[in-house]
Design a protein around this motif. Structure first.
Motif, short mmCIF file in Angstrom:
data_model
loop_
_atom_site.label_atom_id
_atom_site.label_comp_id
_atom_site.label_asym_id
_atom_site.label_seq_id
_atom_site.Cartn_x
_atom_site.Cartn_y
_atom_site.Cartn_z
N GLY A 164 0.98 -5.60 -14.82
CA GLY A 164 0.28 -5.89 -13.24
C GLY A 164 1.40 -5.45 -12.74
O GLY A 164 1.17 -6.64 -10.92
N LYS A 165 1.84 -4.33 -12.27
CA LYS A 165 2.61 -4.26 -11.53
C LYS A 165 2.13 -2.92 -10.34
O LYS A 165 2.49 -3.50 -8.94
N TRP A 166 1.28 -2.34 -10.92
CA TRP A 166 0.93 -1.58 -10.30
C TRP A 166 -0.74 -1.68 -10.14
O TRP A 166 -1.76 -1.63 -11.24
N LEU A 167 -1.58 -2.64 -9.52
CA LEU A 167 -2.93 -3.03 -9.41
C LEU A 167 -4.33 -2.11 -8.96
O LEU A 167 -5.23 -2.29 -9.53
N HIS A 168 -3.32 -1.34 -8.57
CA HIS A 168 -4.69 0.07 -7.57
C HIS A 168 -3.94 1.86 -8.19
O HIS A 168 -3.29 1.29 -8.02
N LEU A 169 -5.39 2.01 -8.10
CA LEU A 169 -4.19 3.72 -8.32
C LEU A 169 -5.23 4.72 -7.77
O LEU A 169 -7.02 4.44 -8.68
N TRP A 170 -5.91 5.17 -6.51
CA TRP A 170 -7.00 5.91 -6.76
C TRP A 170 -6.75 7.89 -6.00
O TRP A 170 -5.32 7.58 -5.58
N VAL A 223 4.38 3.81 2.32
CA VAL A 223 5.02 2.72 2.08
C VAL A 223 4.53 1.87 3.08
O VAL A 223 5.14 1.55 4.46
N THR A 224 3.20 0.91 2.94
CA THR A 224 3.20 -0.48 3.65
C THR A 224 3.10 -1.00 3.42
O THR A 224 2.08 -2.17 2.79
N HIS A 272 0.58 -0.87 0.03
CA HIS A 272 0.33 0.55 -0.29
C HIS A 272 0.92 1.30 -0.40
O HIS A 272 1.98 1.40 1.42
N VAL A 273 0.65 2.45 -1.01
CA VAL A 273 1.43 2.88 -1.11
C VAL A 273 1.07 4.74 -1.53
O VAL A 273 -0.19 4.44 -2.29
N ARG A 274 1.21 6.08 -0.34
CA ARG A 274 0.33 6.84 -0.53
C ARG A 274 1.48 8.14 -1.11
O ARG A 274 2.42 7.48 -0.62
N TYR A 288 -3.67 16.68 -3.28
CA TYR A 288 -2.71 16.21 -4.47
C TYR A 288 -2.10 15.13 -4.23
O TYR A 288 -1.17 15.07 -3.71
N ALA A 289 -3.28 13.68 -4.28
CA ALA A 289 -2.05 12.42 -3.65
C ALA A 289 -2.69 11.33 -4.31
O ALA A 289 -4.01 11.86 -4.63
N ASN A 290 -2.21 10.09 -3.74
CA ASN A 290 -2.77 9.43 -4.30
C ASN A 290 -2.67 7.99 -3.58
O ASN A 290 -2.05 8.16 -2.60
N VAL A 291 -3.52 6.56 -3.20
CA VAL A 291 -3.92 5.65 -2.82
C VAL A 291 -2.90 4.66 -3.87
O VAL A 291 -3.66 4.37 -4.63
N SER A 292 -2.03 3.73 -3.91
CA SER A 292 -2.15 3.14 -4.60
C SER A 292 -1.80 1.29 -4.26
O SER A 292 -1.13 1.45 -3.04
N ILE A 293 -1.91 0.33 -4.58
CA ILE A 293 -1.60 -0.75 -4.81
C ILE A 293 0.06 -1.04 -5.36
O ILE A 293 -1.26 -1.33 -6.41
N PHE A 294 0.69 -2.01 -5.50
CA PHE A 294 1.82 -2.69 -6.01
C PHE A 294 1.84 -3.41 -5.92
O PHE A 294 1.83 -4.52 -4.50
N ASP A 295 2.39 -4.93 -6.57
CA ASP A 295 2.48 -6.00 -6.62
C ASP A 295 3.49 -6.48 -7.28
O ASP A 295 3.40 -6.73 -8.48
#
Length: 92
Positions: A38-44, A81-82, A4-6, A50-57
């Motif tokens: 398929g590395k950056w699964l989600h991007l919100w 990063v979490t 989980h990356v902000r 001016y920020a995002n929350v993302s899920i990386f695999d």
């Protein structure tokens, strides 16, 4: 490994010192490429920031570090990063 990356973006005060708009175009291209790979699964987007929350695999911490530091806007970001682990109550 899942992360989980902000990312909070802090544009430069003096926009003339860097072509910030061009950096944003390149950032979008790379983000979409990583999503297709398929590395950056989600991007919100985080509403109101001016920020995002993302899920990386990715394979490991080092791969994530390489990806994040290669982003064109990296010099203008603060990043949190979490690492994520499977939850025992998850149905997936």
């Amino acid at each position: 490994m899942l992360y989980h990356v902000r990312m909070d973006v802090h544009p430069p005060v003096d926009h003339r010192s860097v072509d910030f708009e061009q950096l944003k175009v390149e950032e979008k291209r790379i983000a979409q490429e990583l999503q297709r790979d398929g590395k950056w699964l989600h991007l919100w987007r985080i509403a109101g920031h001016y920020a995002n929350v993302s899920i990386f695999d990715v394979a490991d911490h080092d791969e994530l570090h390489r990806i994040l530091t290669s982003l064109p806007l990296f010099p203008f970001m603060s990043i949190d990063v979490t690492p994520l682990a499977q939850h025992p109550s998850s149905l997936r």
